[in-house]
Design a protein around this motif. Sequence first.
Motif, mmCIF file in Angstrom:
data_model
loop_
_atom_site.group_PDB
_atom_site.id
_atom_site.type_symbol
_atom_site.label_atom_id
_atom_site.label_comp_id
_atom_site.label_asym_id
_atom_site.label_seq_id
_atom_site.Cartn_x
_atom_site.Cartn_y
_atom_site.Cartn_z
ATOM 1 N N SER A 154 0.828 -1.211 0.000
ATOM 2 C CA SER A 154 0.000 0.000 0.000
ATOM 3 C C SER A 154 0.861 1.259 0.000
ATOM 4 O O SER A 154 0.544 2.245 -0.681
ATOM 5 C CB SER A 154 -0.927 0.000 1.225
ATOM 6 O OG SER A 154 -1.821 -1.082 1.189
ATOM 7 N N ILE A 155 1.944 1.242 0.758
ATOM 8 C CA ILE A 155 2.844 2.402 0.815
ATOM 9 C C ILE A 155 3.485 2.654 -0.545
ATOM 10 O O ILE A 155 3.564 3.797 -1.017
ATOM 11 C CB ILE A 155 3.915 2.188 1.902
ATOM 12 C CG1 ILE A 155 3.264 2.249 3.287
ATOM 13 C CG2 ILE A 155 5.018 3.236 1.784
ATOM 14 C CD1 ILE A 155 4.192 1.871 4.415
ATOM 15 N N LEU A 156 3.932 1.583 -1.185
ATOM 16 C CA LEU A 156 4.524 1.729 -2.510
ATOM 17 C C LEU A 156 3.483 2.211 -3.520
ATOM 18 O O LEU A 156 3.798 2.971 -4.438
ATOM 19 C CB LEU A 156 5.125 0.403 -2.955
ATOM 20 C CG LEU A 156 6.311 -0.100 -2.109
ATOM 21 C CD1 LEU A 156 6.713 -1.499 -2.534
ATOM 22 C CD2 LEU A 156 7.489 0.853 -2.216
ATOM 23 N N ASP A 157 2.259 1.767 -3.338
ATOM 24 C CA ASP A 157 1.166 2.228 -4.188
ATOM 25 C C ASP A 157 0.949 3.729 -4.023
ATOM 26 O O ASP A 157 0.743 4.458 -5.001
ATOM 27 C CB ASP A 157 -0.103 1.457 -3.824
ATOM 28 C CG ASP A 157 -1.309 1.929 -4.607
ATOM 29 O OD1 ASP A 157 -1.157 2.164 -5.815
ATOM 30 O OD2 ASP A 157 -2.396 2.064 -4.015
ATOM 31 N N ILE A 158 1.008 4.221 -2.780
ATOM 32 C CA ILE A 158 0.847 5.653 -2.505
ATOM 33 C C ILE A 158 1.965 6.458 -3.168
ATOM 34 O O ILE A 158 1.720 7.527 -3.751
ATOM 35 C CB ILE A 158 0.834 5.900 -0.984
ATOM 36 C CG1 ILE A 158 -0.423 5.292 -0.355
ATOM 37 C CG2 ILE A 158 0.908 7.394 -0.667
ATOM 38 C CD1 ILE A 158 -0.412 5.294 1.158
ATOM 39 N N MET A 159 3.177 5.949 -3.087
ATOM 40 C CA MET A 159 4.320 6.649 -3.682
ATOM 41 C C MET A 159 4.127 6.818 -5.186
ATOM 42 O O MET A 159 4.430 7.878 -5.749
ATOM 43 C CB MET A 159 5.607 5.886 -3.389
ATOM 44 C CG MET A 159 6.001 5.862 -1.914
ATOM 45 S SD MET A 159 7.484 4.875 -1.614
ATOM 46 C CE MET A 159 8.729 5.819 -2.502
ATOM 47 N N ASN A 160 3.624 5.770 -5.832
ATOM 48 C CA ASN A 160 3.411 5.834 -7.273
ATOM 49 C C ASN A 160 2.209 6.704 -7.626
ATOM 50 O O ASN A 160 2.257 7.479 -8.577
ATOM 51 C CB ASN A 160 3.202 4.420 -7.836
ATOM 52 C CG ASN A 160 4.507 3.665 -7.993
ATOM 53 O OD1 ASN A 160 5.195 3.798 -8.996
ATOM 54 N ND2 ASN A 160 4.844 2.867 -7.000
ATOM 55 N N LYS A 161 1.144 6.607 -6.849
ATOM 56 C CA LYS A 161 -0.081 7.345 -7.149
ATOM 57 C C LYS A 161 0.130 8.849 -7.054
ATOM 58 O O LYS A 161 -0.371 9.610 -7.889
ATOM 59 C CB LYS A 161 -1.192 6.913 -6.197
ATOM 60 C CG LYS A 161 -2.544 7.565 -6.498
ATOM 61 C CD LYS A 161 -3.559 7.256 -5.412
ATOM 62 C CE LYS A 161 -3.856 5.779 -5.313
ATOM 63 N NZ LYS A 161 -4.924 5.504 -4.314
ATOM 64 N N TYR A 162 0.865 9.293 -6.029
ATOM 65 C CA TYR A 162 1.043 10.729 -5.793
ATOM 66 C C TYR A 162 2.454 11.214 -6.125
ATOM 67 O O TYR A 162 2.778 12.375 -5.885
ATOM 68 C CB TYR A 162 0.709 11.055 -4.334
ATOM 69 C CG TYR A 162 -0.713 10.717 -3.969
ATOM 70 C CD1 TYR A 162 -1.769 11.525 -4.378
ATOM 71 C CD2 TYR A 162 -1.012 9.567 -3.235
ATOM 72 C CE1 TYR A 162 -3.084 11.211 -4.057
ATOM 73 C CE2 TYR A 162 -2.325 9.242 -2.907
ATOM 74 C CZ TYR A 162 -3.351 10.070 -3.321
ATOM 75 O OH TYR A 162 -4.650 9.745 -3.005
ATOM 76 N N ASN A 163 3.272 10.308 -6.677
ATOM 77 C CA ASN A 163 4.641 10.664 -7.074
ATOM 78 C C ASN A 163 5.412 11.301 -5.918
ATOM 79 O O ASN A 163 6.051 12.346 -6.061
ATOM 80 C CB ASN A 163 4.611 11.616 -8.275
ATOM 81 C CG ASN A 163 5.969 11.765 -8.933
ATOM 82 O OD1 ASN A 163 6.794 10.845 -8.883
ATOM 83 N ND2 ASN A 163 6.222 12.910 -9.543
#
Length: 352
Positions: A154-163
């Motif tokens: 989920s954290i990695l997903d957040i990093m990609n979603k919001y750059n």
Amino acid sequence: MFFKEVNEVDLGETSIANIFIDIFMPMADGLYVKVYLLGYKNACDTGCSPKFNNSSIAKNLNVPLSDVISAWKFWEGKNIIKMHKNDGYDDFDYSIEFLDLKKLYMENIPVNTKSIKSNSDSIVHIAENDSIRKMFNSINQIVGRYLDQGEKLSILDIMNKYNMSSDMIVCAYEHVKDKTGSSKPVKYIEGIIRNWYDSNVYTPQDVKDSFAVRSERYMLYKTIFNELGFPRQPSKSEKQLIDEWFDKFNMDIELILEACSKSKNISNPSVSYINGIIKSWSNKNIKNLEDLKIDEQSQRPKENVTKNISPKNTSGDAYKKTKFHNFNETFTQYTPEELDEIIEKSQKEKFR
């Protein structure tokens, strides 16, 4: 150690794939998990009533129907269900199709991210990155435990979603810990990151500067409301107006307080009333008290001239004209000898 009691009484069972428990369940809050499990149970139970629908789930869980729909939209965003709108005018009437999680896992379909596969090998591979590994270690120390696989995904997903960088993720966890004194789920952290993203805050320094500005602006709100005599916090719309005074009109706080002082004789003072004064001053390019003083002086030139030329006698009495002002002062045209001669002649004529 965990173990299960054996019971011969069959009350029914619902088999759920471990991939949901290991990866997807940690991504969501408790309500979303409840909605998924209750709906999934109904989908697996062939003997369940065909009338069981989203409204039934809402009543069962004692929550609004809109929350149930929000849960399905969340899971659809994770690509593990599909929502099918039923015919009719009811915006909440959906049929839910549960996708095969095992098939999803085997085909390595990305889960709401472009670069990260939803499996353990992918997490390990990503964690070999030095900055990512340091980020996970820092978060472990902040929350006081080890992150599980679902949280990392989920954290990695957040990093990609919001750059966002790994430093910003750590900054968000530190902010939440300082603010609440406890750790929060990843979804809470995503809310913080989303707010920063919407506010164009992209670095830890931006976060510090943002907090400094908010703190300063809060004090300005408080000062203005104290001057107006308002024992409350400003509303969102009032904050927007006040922000314009500083950011759009570039007004000094002293000038704004001067505008507030003009509302003391108003029965119902308001921020909108002050906003009218501020706008009128802005149209005159008045930015501070000195500009206001110059403008007020320019409004009274005739009055000042009248006061300066008003004649007064030395005794302080009002100046009055007499009949002697009708004579022409021609005596200044004669010499002393000529005046003596005129006076002497006048005396002789008088006593003749």
